[in-house]
Design an enzyme around this catalytic site. Structure first.
Site, PDB file in Angstrom:
ATOM      1  N   LYS A 164      48.438  70.861  76.535  1.00  0.00           N
ATOM      2  CA  LYS A 164      49.457  70.462  77.805  1.00  0.00           C
ATOM      3  C   LYS A 164      49.144  69.187  78.105  1.00  0.00           C
ATOM      4  O   LYS A 164      50.261  68.447  78.057  1.00  0.00           O
ATOM      5  CB  LYS A 164      49.012  71.431  78.745  1.00  0.00           C
ATOM      6  CG  LYS A 164      49.579  72.916  78.457  1.00  0.00           C
ATOM      7  CD  LYS A 164      49.382  73.868  79.697  1.00  0.00           C
ATOM      8  CE  LYS A 164      49.621  75.180  79.449  1.00  0.00           C
ATOM      9  NZ  LYS A 164      48.528  75.894  78.799  1.00  0.00           N
TER      10      LYS A 164
ATOM     11  N   ASP B  16      45.041  67.273  66.082  1.00  0.00           N
ATOM     12  CA  ASP B  16      44.745  68.673  66.619  1.00  0.00           C
ATOM     13  C   ASP B  16      45.059  69.634  65.491  1.00  0.00           C
ATOM     14  O   ASP B  16      46.223  69.846  65.256  1.00  0.00           O
ATOM     15  CB  ASP B  16      45.656  69.200  67.903  1.00  0.00           C
ATOM     16  CG  ASP B  16      45.184  70.252  68.551  1.00  0.00           C
ATOM     17  OD1 ASP B  16      44.711  71.261  67.910  1.00  0.00           O
ATOM     18  OD2 ASP B  16      45.418  70.319  69.835  1.00  0.00           O
TER      19      ASP B  16
ATOM     20  N   ALA C  71      39.319  64.396  79.492  1.00  0.00           N
ATOM     21  CA  ALA C  71      38.941  65.755  79.207  1.00  0.00           C
ATOM     22  C   ALA C  71      37.636  66.328  79.639  1.00  0.00           C
ATOM     23  O   ALA C  71      37.580  66.777  80.709  1.00  0.00           O
ATOM     24  CB  ALA C  71      38.941  65.884  77.279  1.00  0.00           C
ATOM     25  N   ARG C  72      36.703  66.078  79.015  1.00  0.00           N
ATOM     26  CA  ARG C  72      35.129  66.618  79.343  1.00  0.00           C
ATOM     27  C   ARG C  72      34.175  65.691  78.847  1.00  0.00           C
ATOM     28  O   ARG C  72      34.256  65.161  77.650  1.00  0.00           O
ATOM     29  CB  ARG C  72      34.901  68.043  78.663  1.00  0.00           C
ATOM     30  CG  ARG C  72      35.742  69.241  79.090  1.00  0.00           C
ATOM     31  CD  ARG C  72      35.369  69.488  80.637  1.00  0.00           C
ATOM     32  NE  ARG C  72      35.966  70.681  81.159  1.00  0.00           N
ATOM     33  CZ  ARG C  72      37.051  70.646  81.711  1.00  0.00           C
ATOM     34  NH1 ARG C  72      37.810  69.587  82.028  1.00  0.00           N
ATOM     35  NH2 ARG C  72      37.700  71.912  82.051  1.00  0.00           N
TER      36      ARG C  72
ATOM     37  N   GLU D  14      27.718  65.237  86.337  1.00  0.00           N
ATOM     38  CA  GLU D  14      28.556  64.751  87.437  1.00  0.00           C
ATOM     39  C   GLU D  14      27.875  65.239  88.584  1.00  0.00           C
ATOM     40  O   GLU D  14      27.736  66.289  88.972  1.00  0.00           O
ATOM     41  CB  GLU D  14      29.738  65.275  87.224  1.00  0.00           C
ATOM     42  CG  GLU D  14      30.662  64.856  86.037  1.00  0.00           C
ATOM     43  CD  GLU D  14      32.124  65.370  85.956  1.00  0.00           C
ATOM     44  OE1 GLU D  14      32.599  66.135  86.845  1.00  0.00           O
ATOM     45  OE2 GLU D  14      33.037  64.807  84.931  1.00  0.00           O
TER      46      GLU D  14
ATOM     47  N   HIS E  66      35.960  61.858  88.480  1.00  0.00           N
ATOM     48  CA  HIS E  66      36.778  63.086  87.998  1.00  0.00           C
ATOM     49  C   HIS E  66      37.921  63.331  88.841  1.00  0.00           C
ATOM     50  O   HIS E  66      38.249  64.648  89.578  1.00  0.00           O
ATOM     51  CB  HIS E  66      35.754  64.149  88.029  1.00  0.00           C
ATOM     52  CG  HIS E  66      36.102  65.385  87.340  1.00  0.00           C
ATOM     53  ND1 HIS E  66      35.260  66.377  86.566  1.00  0.00           N
ATOM     54  CD2 HIS E  66      37.427  65.971  86.585  1.00  0.00           C
ATOM     55  CE1 HIS E  66      35.637  67.076  86.033  1.00  0.00           C
ATOM     56  NE2 HIS E  66      37.022  66.935  85.828  1.00  0.00           N
ATOM     57  N   LEU E  67      39.032  62.302  88.779  1.00  0.00           N
ATOM     58  CA  LEU E  67      40.221  62.504  89.744  1.00  0.00           C
ATOM     59  C   LEU E  67      41.380  63.006  88.949  1.00  0.00           C
ATOM     60  O   LEU E  67      42.281  62.850  89.578  1.00  0.00           O
ATOM     61  CB  LEU E  67      40.370  61.024  90.171  1.00  0.00           C
ATOM     62  CG  LEU E  67      39.243  60.472  91.245  1.00  0.00           C
ATOM     63  CD1 LEU E  67      39.740  59.064  91.650  1.00  0.00           C
ATOM     64  CD2 LEU E  67      39.165  61.430  92.295  1.00  0.00           C
ATOM     65  N   GLY E  68      41.158  63.633  87.811  1.00  0.00           N
ATOM     66  CA  GLY E  68      42.062  64.142  86.963  1.00  0.00           C
ATOM     67  C   GLY E  68      43.321  64.819  87.736  1.00  0.00           C
ATOM     68  O   GLY E  68      44.478  64.871  87.625  1.00  0.00           O
TER      69      GLY E  68
END
Length: 642
Positions: A249, A269, A329-330, A359, A378-380
């Site tokens: 997504k 992917d 992502a991670r 984090e 981590h503001l995604g």
């Protein structure tokens, strides 16, 4: 018997009575009351008054009554006996003005979500609870909504005394919820996986453009009193190649926006449908091609065992010198020490990171402090719109679950009747492992779109419910390549959402119906395989297995018959059938201190092609696998985690 009010109970407005599931209640409408053989009600959390009258079964006169007033969920009840008489059975009448379930919210949730919850339930917003305070409150709650800061442990479920019906995670990750304990206690866990998609994609683009023009560094320079125009000369995005790694997504939304900036976008992917990529002008390529040809790389894959530290020294060495990397992502997908080395050497010119392995990262982190790194905390998902969207999504999921509706975002396995689970348990394990094995064999092509599952059984169509088995195959196929949690509730929805069509067929066998299944076969069509021998004569990846001694066994790969236990990990080797092969491979693994649990060989004919299957307890090093591949008689091999 102690009975707590639950959302599955039924409130009758006309008779003003509370019907308690599981208790044997009869109705006397003339007197307006209901009989219960054992009706002691405890832990009734409500914001209104309760009027309870307990009497022995007629025709005995009243023996016990009380009136409870609960201004808050923590008010205690006081009992007064009217007559000094032993009462073994009671008739219960409950007159209540409000029987809404109680939802405990322990972390900040958007107002839109709270308002939705309040239309259906009593909402208790209690933030910054200690573990003990949470355990104290939880027995009075039907649902719990948390973000990432609240740990929902086994003790929380135990202390709920069965009242807690649903836990909602306002976000994607559920690392802070004990899923096993939730399932054991019959509690559904739901999350909100879709609401922050656009916010995360926009943040990725913001980091991309900021990095290209050194916005953060230039801003800090000006604020420190400097004016260094020549130092912060950026690069243009127009005509540059962006490699999107992970085309789900968020990845696809980043690709759309990058195309609008005039970038050439490619993606990797192996599980994404090629037609979806082509629809927005993106070409799906192999991983090596993506990282070696990109000017910019944007990461959007989930953190799985296969993607952990996927970007390491070896990966960076294959990149174009001066590449720029964005990660929303991670954190764990990047080996952070290796990234520092790549930045220092100039292989990576700049990095823009929103996520980290730890984090918050240490204050002395060399990566965070690096001059060529932009870091955000981590503001995604941190936009007003995304927070409202997450709040609404989780509120809708929790309310739906309390109403007894199926939740498409459920992340834990539902409870299965004991007798069904007892019979199907080994086949459930087999089904998941076959799905997991099949998807690991996929190398590329048009993505996983068509899966065919065949069940061989002597039972009639009405005597074998395959929904659980299909769900576990779906789980095995999807979970290793995503951060989606699949179970019986959401399996079909999840497969459809990812464009995967799963068909089933029944192979009717002669014999005794005592054994539910003889074998299960999984085929994935229109894909390339990492192990060419897994391709059947009709062109699909094909794996087949059966249960022996209640343990899953692999019995076929492609056209090769095998017979191996599906435990631990496997090395599959296609070889020329000749003496000494088992010894050569075994010696390499032994030198690496890798314990071999079994070795078997399936062959077409003597001295022709054969497939050797090796079970190992530990993951061999890349060097060991490389040495195995260099054995002259071995034509191809693959390592698979089960």
């Amino acid at each position: 018997m102690s009975t707590a009010l639950s959302p599955s109970s039924t409130w009758s407005q006309r008779e003003k009575s509370y019907i308690i599931p599981g208790s044997r209640l009869g109705t006397d409408k003339r007197r307006g009351r209901r009989r219960s053989h054992r009706g002691l009600l405890e832990n009734m959390a409500a914001t209104s008054s309760w009027n309870l009258m307990f009497t022995p079964n007629p025709p005995s006169p009243s023996s016990l009554s009380w009136k409870l007033s609960f201004p808050s969920p923590f008010t205690s009840a006081h009992f007064q006996r009217r007559q000094n008489r032993t009462a073994e059975r009671f008739l219960v009448f409950a007159a209540m003005m409000d029987a809404k379930p109680t939802v405990l919210v322990t972390e900040k949730l958007g107002d839109a979500g709270l308002e939705l919850l309040k239309t259906f339930s009593n909402v208790d917003c209690s933030y910054n609870l200690s573990p003990e305070e949470l355990c104290t409150k939880i027995s009075l709650c039907d649902a719990l909504i948390v973000r990432s800061g609240t740990k929902v442990t086994r003790e929380v479920f135990e202390r709920s005394s069965g009242r807690l019906k649903v836990v909602g995670r306002a976000g994607v990750g559920i690392d802070n919820v004990d899923l096993s304990a939730a399932t054991e206690h019959g509690c559904l866990v739901v999350n909100a996986p879709t609401a922050n998609t656009i916010a995360a994609a926009e943040h990725g683009i913001a980091l991309l453009t900021s990095m290209a023009r050194s916005i953060a560094q230039a801003d800090a320079s000006v604020k420190s009193g400097k004016w260094q125009r020549s130092k912060y000369v950026g690069v243009s995005l127009l005509g540059k190649t962006l490699a999107v790694i992970g085309f789900g997504k968020v990845g696809s939304e980043v690709a759309r926006r990058a195309k609008g900036l005039g970038m050439n976008v490619i993606a990797h992917d192996p599980y994404a449908p090629a037609d979806r990529a082509h629809a927005i002008g993106v070409e799906l390529v192999r991983f090596e091609e993506a990282i070696s040809s990109a000017d910019f790389i944007s990461l959007h894959m989930p953190l799985t065992p296969a993607t952990s530290k996927m970007f390491n020294d070896e990966t960076f060495s294959k990149m174009k010198k001066g590449v720029r990397i964005v990660n929303v992502a991670r954190g764990g997908v990047i080996d952070e020490k290796a990234l520092v080395r790549a930045l220092d050497s100039g292989i990576v010119a700049q990095a823009a990171l929103d996520v980290f392995t730890e984090e918050p990262p240490p204050t002395d982190s060399k990566l965070v402090q690096h001059e060529n790194v932009i870091a955000t905390p981590h503001l995604g998902a941190s936009t007003t719109e995304a927070q409202d969207g997450v709040a609404i999504e989780i509120a809708e999921a929790v309310v739906g679950a309390l109403k007894g509706e199926l939740a498409a975002t459920a992340v834990n396995a539902p409870m299965v009747p004991a007798e069904v689970l007892l019979e199907l348990a080994p086949f459930v394990v087999l089904a998941e492992k076959l799905g997991r094995l099949a998807v690991q064999l996929v190398a590329g092509g048009s993505g996983v779109q068509s899966v065919k599952v065949s069940y061989a059984s002597a039972r009639g169509p009405g005597d074998l419910d395959t929904r659980l088995l299909r769900a576990m195959i779906t789980k095995g196929i999807i979970e290793p390549i995503s951060n989606v949690f699949v179970n019986l509730v959401n399996a079909d929805f999840t497969a459809k959402q990812r464009g995967i069509r799963i068909t089933e067929e029944r192979i009717v066998l002669d014999g005794s119906p005592d054994n539910p299944l003889e074998f299960i076969q999984v085929q994935i069509a229109n894909v390339e395989s990492k192990f060419a021998s897994a391709i059947s004569e009709s062109g699909e990846i094909k794996v087949q297995g059966r249960v022996k001694d209640r343990k899953p066994h692999l019995t076929m790969i492609g056209s090769f018959g095998v017979d191996v236990s599906m435990e631990g990990s496997l090395i599959l080797c296609r070889q020329v059938d000749q003496p000494g092969m088992i010894g050569k491979v075994g010696s390499i693994l032994g030198e690496e201190n890798v314990n071999v649990s079994f070795m078997t060989v399936g062959r077409i004919a003597p001295r022709k092609q054969a497939v050797m299957t090796i079970g190992v307890d530990e993951e061999p090093s890349k060097e060991a696998l490389k040495r195995i591949g260099e054995i002259t008689a071995i034509e191809e091999f693959v390592f698979l985690k089960l």
